[in-house]
Scaffold this motif. Structure first.
Motif, short mmCIF file in Angstrom:
data_model
loop_
_atom_site.label_atom_id
_atom_site.label_comp_id
_atom_site.label_asym_id
_atom_site.label_seq_id
_atom_site.Cartn_x
_atom_site.Cartn_y
_atom_site.Cartn_z
N ALA A 193 3.64 -5.34 -6.85
CA ALA A 193 4.53 -6.39 -7.35
C ALA A 193 5.57 -6.78 -6.31
N GLU A 194 6.13 -5.79 -5.62
CA GLU A 194 7.10 -6.08 -4.57
C GLU A 194 6.46 -6.90 -3.44
N ILE B 110 6.12 -10.51 -4.56
CA ILE B 110 7.40 -11.20 -4.49
C ILE B 110 7.71 -11.59 -3.05
N GLU B 111 7.48 -10.66 -2.12
CA GLU B 111 7.71 -10.96 -0.71
C GLU B 111 6.84 -12.12 -0.22
N ASN B 112 5.64 -12.23 -0.79
CA ASN B 112 4.71 -13.30 -0.40
C ASN B 112 4.97 -14.60 -1.16
N GLY B 113 6.00 -14.60 -2.01
CA GLY B 113 6.31 -15.80 -2.79
C GLY B 113 5.35 -16.05 -3.93
N MET C 198 0.84 -1.17 0.00
CA MET C 198 0.00 0.00 0.00
C MET C 198 0.89 1.24 0.00
N LEU C 199 0.45 2.25 -0.69
CA LEU C 199 1.21 3.50 -0.75
C LEU C 199 1.13 4.25 0.57
N LEU D 118 1.74 3.92 -11.42
CA LEU D 118 2.94 3.11 -11.61
C LEU D 118 3.57 2.76 -10.27
N LEU D 119 3.68 3.73 -9.38
CA LEU D 119 4.24 3.49 -8.06
C LEU D 119 3.42 2.44 -7.31
#
Length: 60
Positions: A36-37, A40-43, A1-2, A29-30
């Motif tokens: 996406a990050e 990735i952290e959640n596999g 979350m931003l 975009l942010l």
């Protein structure tokens, strides 16, 4: 979350004058990068080797 801090940093790096459309595009975009990050952290990401194999099949 931003977070406000990330959005403020984004605005600080923009030129002195910009359109609302430019700002909205960069915020979107942010947000997508953040999501996406998190994936990735959640596999939940896709392995790079799997992507390369799939692309090789597409390009045949």
């Amino acid at each position: 979350m931003l977070t406000k801090e990330k959005v403020k940093e984004l605005v600080d790096h923009m030129p002195d004058t910009f359109s609302v459309d430019d700002l909205v595009e960069r915020v979107i975009l942010l947000q997508k990068i953040e999501a996406a990050e998190q994936e990735i952290e959640n596999g939940e990401g896709i392995d790079w080797e799997d992507i390369k194999q799939e692309m090789n099949q597409w390009l045949k």
